[in-house]
Design a protein around this motif. Structure first.
Motif, PDB file in Angstrom:
ATOM      1  N   THR A 181       0.869  -1.174   0.000  1.00 38.39           N
ATOM      2  CA  THR A 181       0.000   0.000   0.000  1.00 38.39           C
ATOM      3  C   THR A 181       0.902   1.218   0.000  1.00 38.39           C
ATOM      4  OG1 THR A 181      -1.740  -1.132   1.236  1.00 38.39           O
ATOM      5  CG2 THR A 181      -1.782   1.272   1.229  1.00 38.39           C
ATOM      6  N   ALA A 182       0.760   2.076  -0.985  1.00 36.79           N
ATOM      7  CA  ALA A 182       1.664   3.219  -1.107  1.00 36.79           C
ATOM      8  C   ALA A 182       0.908   4.458  -1.552  1.00 36.79           C
ATOM      9  CB  ALA A 182       2.788   2.922  -2.094  1.00 36.79           C
ATOM     10  N   GLU A 183       1.474   5.591  -1.190  1.00 39.94           N
ATOM     11  CA  GLU A 183       1.049   6.870  -1.739  1.00 39.94           C
ATOM     12  C   GLU A 183       2.314   7.642  -2.104  1.00 39.94           C
ATOM     13  OE1 GLU A 183      -0.986   9.519   0.851  1.00 39.94           O
ATOM     14  OE2 GLU A 183       0.504   9.398   2.465  1.00 39.94           O
ATOM     15  N   VAL A 184       2.254   8.345  -3.228  1.00 40.59           N
ATOM     16  CA  VAL A 184       3.408   9.096  -3.720  1.00 40.59           C
ATOM     17  C   VAL A 184       2.946  10.520  -4.003  1.00 40.59           C
ATOM     18  CG1 VAL A 184       5.207   9.224  -5.484  1.00 40.59           C
ATOM     19  CG2 VAL A 184       4.408   6.991  -4.679  1.00 40.59           C
ATOM     20  N   PRO A 185       2.904  11.364  -2.957  1.00 42.64           N
ATOM     21  CA  PRO A 185       2.440  12.745  -3.145  1.00 42.64           C
ATOM     22  C   PRO A 185       3.475  13.661  -3.771  1.00 42.64           C
ATOM     23  CG  PRO A 185       3.034  12.403  -0.863  1.00 42.64           C
ATOM     24  CD  PRO A 185       3.178  11.072  -1.546  1.00 42.64           C
ATOM     25  N   GLY A 186       4.753  13.255  -3.749  1.00 42.89           N
ATOM     26  CA  GLY A 186       5.815  14.096  -4.284  1.00 42.89           C
ATOM     27  C   GLY A 186       6.398  13.534  -5.564  1.00 42.89           C
ATOM     28  N   THR A 187       7.458  14.165  -6.025  1.00 42.23           N
ATOM     29  CA  THR A 187       8.122  13.717  -7.248  1.00 42.23           C
ATOM     30  C   THR A 187       9.628  13.868  -7.074  1.00 42.23           C
ATOM     31  OG1 THR A 187       8.194  13.984  -9.660  1.00 42.23           O
ATOM     32  CG2 THR A 187       8.049  15.989  -8.353  1.00 42.23           C
ATOM     33  N   THR A 188      10.375  13.026  -7.767  1.00 37.74           N
ATOM     34  CA  THR A 188      11.827  13.093  -7.697  1.00 37.74           C
ATOM     35  C   THR A 188      12.373  13.984  -8.803  1.00 37.74           C
ATOM     36  OG1 THR A 188      11.977  11.076  -9.031  1.00 37.74           O
ATOM     37  CG2 THR A 188      12.044  10.823  -6.638  1.00 37.74           C
ATOM     38  N   ARG A 189      13.608  14.464  -8.606  1.00 34.15           N
ATOM     39  CA  ARG A 189      14.230  15.382  -9.551  1.00 34.15           C
ATOM     40  C   ARG A 189      15.514  14.764 -10.103  1.00 34.15           C
ATOM     41  NH1 ARG A 189      13.746  20.021  -4.907  1.00 34.15           N
ATOM     42  NH2 ARG A 189      11.462  20.279  -4.984  1.00 34.15           N
ATOM     43  N   PRO A 190      15.858  15.063 -11.344  1.00 32.75           N
ATOM     44  CA  PRO A 190      17.070  14.491 -11.935  1.00 32.75           C
ATOM     45  C   PRO A 190      18.312  14.843 -11.126  1.00 32.75           C
ATOM     46  CG  PRO A 190      15.727  15.543 -13.619  1.00 32.75           C
ATOM     47  CD  PRO A 190      15.129  15.924 -12.303  1.00 32.75           C
ATOM     48  N   GLY A 191      19.101  13.825 -10.818  1.00 36.45           N
ATOM     49  CA  GLY A 191      20.371  14.044 -10.156  1.00 36.45           C
ATOM     50  C   GLY A 191      20.327  14.199  -8.648  1.00 36.45           C
ATOM     51  N   GLU A 192      19.151  14.281  -8.045  1.00 34.48           N
ATOM     52  CA  GLU A 192      19.127  14.473  -6.593  1.00 34.48           C
ATOM     53  C   GLU A 192      19.404  13.161  -5.865  1.00 34.48           C
ATOM     54  OE1 GLU A 192      15.595  15.592  -4.479  1.00 34.48           O
ATOM     55  OE2 GLU A 192      14.268  14.514  -5.838  1.00 34.48           O
ATOM     56  N   ARG A 193      19.896  13.296  -4.646  1.00 29.70           N
ATOM     57  CA  ARG A 193      20.216  12.150  -3.809  1.00 29.70           C
ATOM     58  C   ARG A 193      19.115  11.994  -2.756  1.00 29.70           C
ATOM     59  NH1 ARG A 193      25.249  10.164  -3.731  1.00 29.70           N
ATOM     60  NH2 ARG A 193      25.372  10.019  -1.450  1.00 29.70           N
TER      61      ARG A 193
END
Length: 241
Positions: A181-193
């Motif tokens: 069960t998951a929720e993904v309210p955010g987003t990732t950015r290229p190159g971030e750690r």
């Protein structure tokens, strides 16, 4: 509608990574759907078109759930879920998470070395997560987000998969993802750690229950999940049967 898991996104050698497959299936419920529960009934085959069948909600338009089928076989099913059931694992800093990866048990023994998320036999085409333990029942690692993987919710679902299994721990008792069960309210950015945390919640017979949380480099919450893992049979030398 059809869904196909490319060979790149394998978990075990011959089937799809559970978190990735769950994330792709969850997307069929629509954008901004919130928390979704995906139950994997069979190992998702690779490079094989499967049929996604929506269930009509009361309005007859918005799907409340979807199933994933290969012929007459039910491979997986996804339904909307209450986010209140999710646990947020507190983060550690990127430096501590990177240091934890030095103790990653999969470097010594890995039941699924070709896993797209955490496999030790993969190169730059994979995520390269190395969830090491920071204390009893908790793992941490850094995900250096490649440009072609950034901003894709299904890859956040993948990141929320394996760090939970390694908290269980998976190396002494190989397991596969049964439900997430998951929720993904955010987003990732290229190159971030990003920092990914895992935590063992409980065990019950062949089942282990874990929580995982994905944080952006600036500490923002990208996603969180609660998972059920199922121990699988092994041979005399401890490898998966």
């Amino acid at each position: 509608m059809t869904l196909l898991v490319p060979h790149r996104f394998r978990g075990p050698t011959t089937s799809g990574n559970g978190g990735y497959t769950a994330g792709v299936l969850a997307a069929h419920l629509g954008a901004g759907v919130g928390a979704v529960t995906v139950t994997l009934r069979l190992p998702p085959p690779l490079e094989t078109p499967m049929v996604v069948e929506p269930d009509a909600a009361n309005d007859g338009v918005t799907p409340h759930g979807v199933t994933l089928r290969l012929g007459d076989d039910l491979v997986a099913e996804a339904t909307r879920a209450p986010a209140a059931d999710l646990v947020t694992v507190p983060p550690v800093g990127p430096e501590e998470a990177a240091e934890a990866s030095r103790t990653y048990a999969g470097l010594r023994r890995h039941p699924f070395p070709e896993c797209f998320v955490c496999g030790t036999a993969r190169g730059e085409d994979a995520m390269g997560l190395r969830p090491g333990r920071i204390d009893h029942g908790r793992t941490a690692c850094v995900w250096a987000v490649a440009p072609d993987l950034a901003g894709r919710p299904e890859l956040a679902w993948a990141a929320l998969d394996c760090p939970g299994g390694w908290a269980a721990p998976i190396e002494g008792r190989p397991m596969v993802l049964g439900r997430i069960t998951a929720e993904v309210p955010g987003t990732t950015r290229p190159g971030e750690r990003c920092v990914v945390m895992g935590q063992l919640l409980a065990t019950e017979g062949r089942k282990s229950f874990t929580a995982t949380t994905l944080y952006g480099e600036d500490g923002r919450l990208v996603g969180r999940a609660r998972s059920t893992w199922i121990a699988v049979p092994t041979t005399a030398d401890g490898t998966v049967a």
